[in-house]
Design a protein around this motif. Sequence first.
Motif, PDB file in Angstrom:
ATOM      1  N   ASP A   1      -6.400  -1.040   7.686  1.00 16.98           N
ATOM      2  CA  ASP A   1      -6.570  -1.361   6.274  1.00 16.98           C
ATOM      3  C   ASP A   1      -5.581  -2.435   5.842  1.00 16.98           C
ATOM      4  O   ASP A   1      -5.957  -3.432   5.223  1.00 16.98           O
TER       5      ASP A   1
ATOM      6  N   TYR B   1      -5.899  -7.332   5.035  1.00 22.00           N
ATOM      7  CA  TYR B   1      -5.410  -8.270   4.029  1.00 22.00           C
ATOM      8  C   TYR B   1      -5.092  -9.630   4.651  1.00 22.00           C
ATOM      9  O   TYR B   1      -5.290 -10.671   4.022  1.00 22.00           O
TER      10      TYR B   1
ATOM     11  N   GLU C   1       0.826  -1.207   0.000  1.00 23.84           N
ATOM     12  CA  GLU C   1       0.000   0.000   0.000  1.00 23.84           C
ATOM     13  C   GLU C   1       0.861   1.258   0.000  1.00 23.84           C
ATOM     14  O   GLU C   1       0.542   2.241  -0.685  1.00 23.84           O
TER      15      GLU C   1
ATOM     16  N   TRP D   1      -3.741  -6.855  -6.322  1.00 24.97           N
ATOM     17  CA  TRP D   1      -4.281  -7.760  -5.311  1.00 24.97           C
ATOM     18  C   TRP D   1      -3.850  -9.199  -5.574  1.00 24.97           C
ATOM     19  O   TRP D   1      -3.572  -9.948  -4.637  1.00 24.97           O
TER      20      TRP D   1
ATOM     21  N   ASP E   1     -12.137  -9.058  -3.227  1.00 30.27           N
ATOM     22  CA  ASP E   1     -11.889  -7.622  -3.380  1.00 30.27           C
ATOM     23  C   ASP E   1     -12.734  -7.023  -4.488  1.00 30.27           C
ATOM     24  O   ASP E   1     -13.104  -5.844  -4.420  1.00 30.27           O
TER      25      ASP E   1
ATOM     26  N   PHE F   1      -1.026  -1.513  -6.881  1.00 32.53           N
ATOM     27  CA  PHE F   1      -2.481  -1.383  -6.989  1.00 32.53           C
ATOM     28  C   PHE F   1      -2.923  -0.272  -7.935  1.00 32.53           C
ATOM     29  O   PHE F   1      -4.123  -0.033  -8.071  1.00 32.53           O
TER      30      PHE F   1
ATOM     31  N   ASN G   1      -5.716  -2.341  -9.979  1.00 38.61           N
ATOM     32  CA  ASN G   1      -5.915  -2.659  -8.563  1.00 38.61           C
ATOM     33  C   ASN G   1      -6.045  -4.166  -8.348  1.00 38.61           C
ATOM     34  O   ASN G   1      -5.462  -4.730  -7.429  1.00 38.61           O
TER      35      ASN G   1
ATOM     36  N   LEU H   1     -15.386   2.020  -1.835  1.00 46.47           N
ATOM     37  CA  LEU H   1     -15.165   3.307  -2.504  1.00 46.47           C
ATOM     38  C   LEU H   1     -16.354   4.233  -2.313  1.00 46.47           C
ATOM     39  O   LEU H   1     -16.212   5.453  -2.325  1.00 46.47           O
TER      40      LEU H   1
ATOM     41  N   ASP I   1     -14.161  -3.707  -2.910  1.00 44.38           N
ATOM     42  CA  ASP I   1     -13.584  -2.407  -3.274  1.00 44.38           C
ATOM     43  C   ASP I   1     -14.619  -1.405  -3.792  1.00 44.38           C
ATOM     44  O   ASP I   1     -14.620  -0.233  -3.376  1.00 44.38           O
TER      45      ASP I   1
ATOM     46  N   TYR J   1      -3.647   5.550  -6.214  1.00 43.33           N
ATOM     47  CA  TYR J   1      -4.792   5.909  -5.371  1.00 43.33           C
ATOM     48  C   TYR J   1      -4.280   6.663  -4.160  1.00 43.33           C
ATOM     49  O   TYR J   1      -3.071   6.794  -3.952  1.00 43.33           O
TER      50      TYR J   1
ATOM     51  N   ILE K   1     -13.191   1.475 -10.186  1.00 40.20           N
ATOM     52  CA  ILE K   1     -11.949   0.831  -9.756  1.00 40.20           C
ATOM     53  C   ILE K   1     -11.111   0.505 -10.984  1.00 40.20           C
ATOM     54  O   ILE K   1     -11.597  -0.157 -11.914  1.00 40.20           O
TER      55      ILE K   1
ATOM     56  N   TYR L   1      -9.539   6.954  -6.142  1.00 36.34           N
ATOM     57  CA  TYR L   1      -8.674   6.778  -7.310  1.00 36.34           C
ATOM     58  C   TYR L   1      -8.750   8.052  -8.142  1.00 36.34           C
ATOM     59  O   TYR L   1      -9.804   8.343  -8.734  1.00 36.34           O
TER      60      TYR L   1
END
Length: 238
Positions: free
Chosen positions: A61, A65, A28, A153, A115, A38, A149, A123, A119, A41, A145, A136
């Motif tokens: 965040d 994962y 990230e 992932w 995801d 990703f 991304n 968002l 996601d 963003y 998205i 984003y």
Amino acid sequence: LLLATWQLGLGRALAFLALGYLVSWAAELCSITWGFPFGEYLYIPGTLDRELWVAGVPFMDSLSYVFLAYAAYTLALAALAPLRRESRFSLMDADPLQASRSVWILGAVLMVTLDIIIDPVALRGYRWFLGQIYGYPQGGVYFGIPLANFGGWLVVALILIGILQWLATRLPASPRWDWGKRRLPFQALLGPALYLGILGFNLAMTFLIGEPCLGWVGVFIYLPFLTWLGVKLLSAPR
């Protein structure tokens, strides 16, 4: 964490928690700095005074994962293990598969697929209690998205599940690693239940915020796999 302790032992669960978090946080941090893996963003610092941030990334965040990877891994085990009716819900039949390439690949794909559901609704967090926590700048083709991304992932999922497989199968048996490990009735369904709970919650929020098209896309994405899995569980031979 409790489910992983029962399955793997507390030492392995904590090791995966730490290593998985570091990999996810690094991914990230690289993305918000350089746009990889990703895509580009940004995090909106609206919760700086209400939660822990680590170098511009919310702590929870990156931690999420780890839980998603464990849930996807256990669902892959349940999907690929040979099942018998008298031991349908035991992980014993899945033990030989814990380090298999099939579980590694399927687990990573299941994590990415989750995801795909999470996601877009995250968002739109400004429309429910999550709040607007990221965005984003360039938008994206899949409900806002970018496809990059999901590629990111997949990379992170392969790394995380590879680490989990190594910890589960390569570390020697010892009280340090195995404390808390046990066999429980229906144990093979606990991790998949966590996965399906996360999936169900996010699909429900998608419909509740008034995004039926997005919600039905998610339903139809999962319908073939979950139908096959249900048929397999219900028709396991004696």
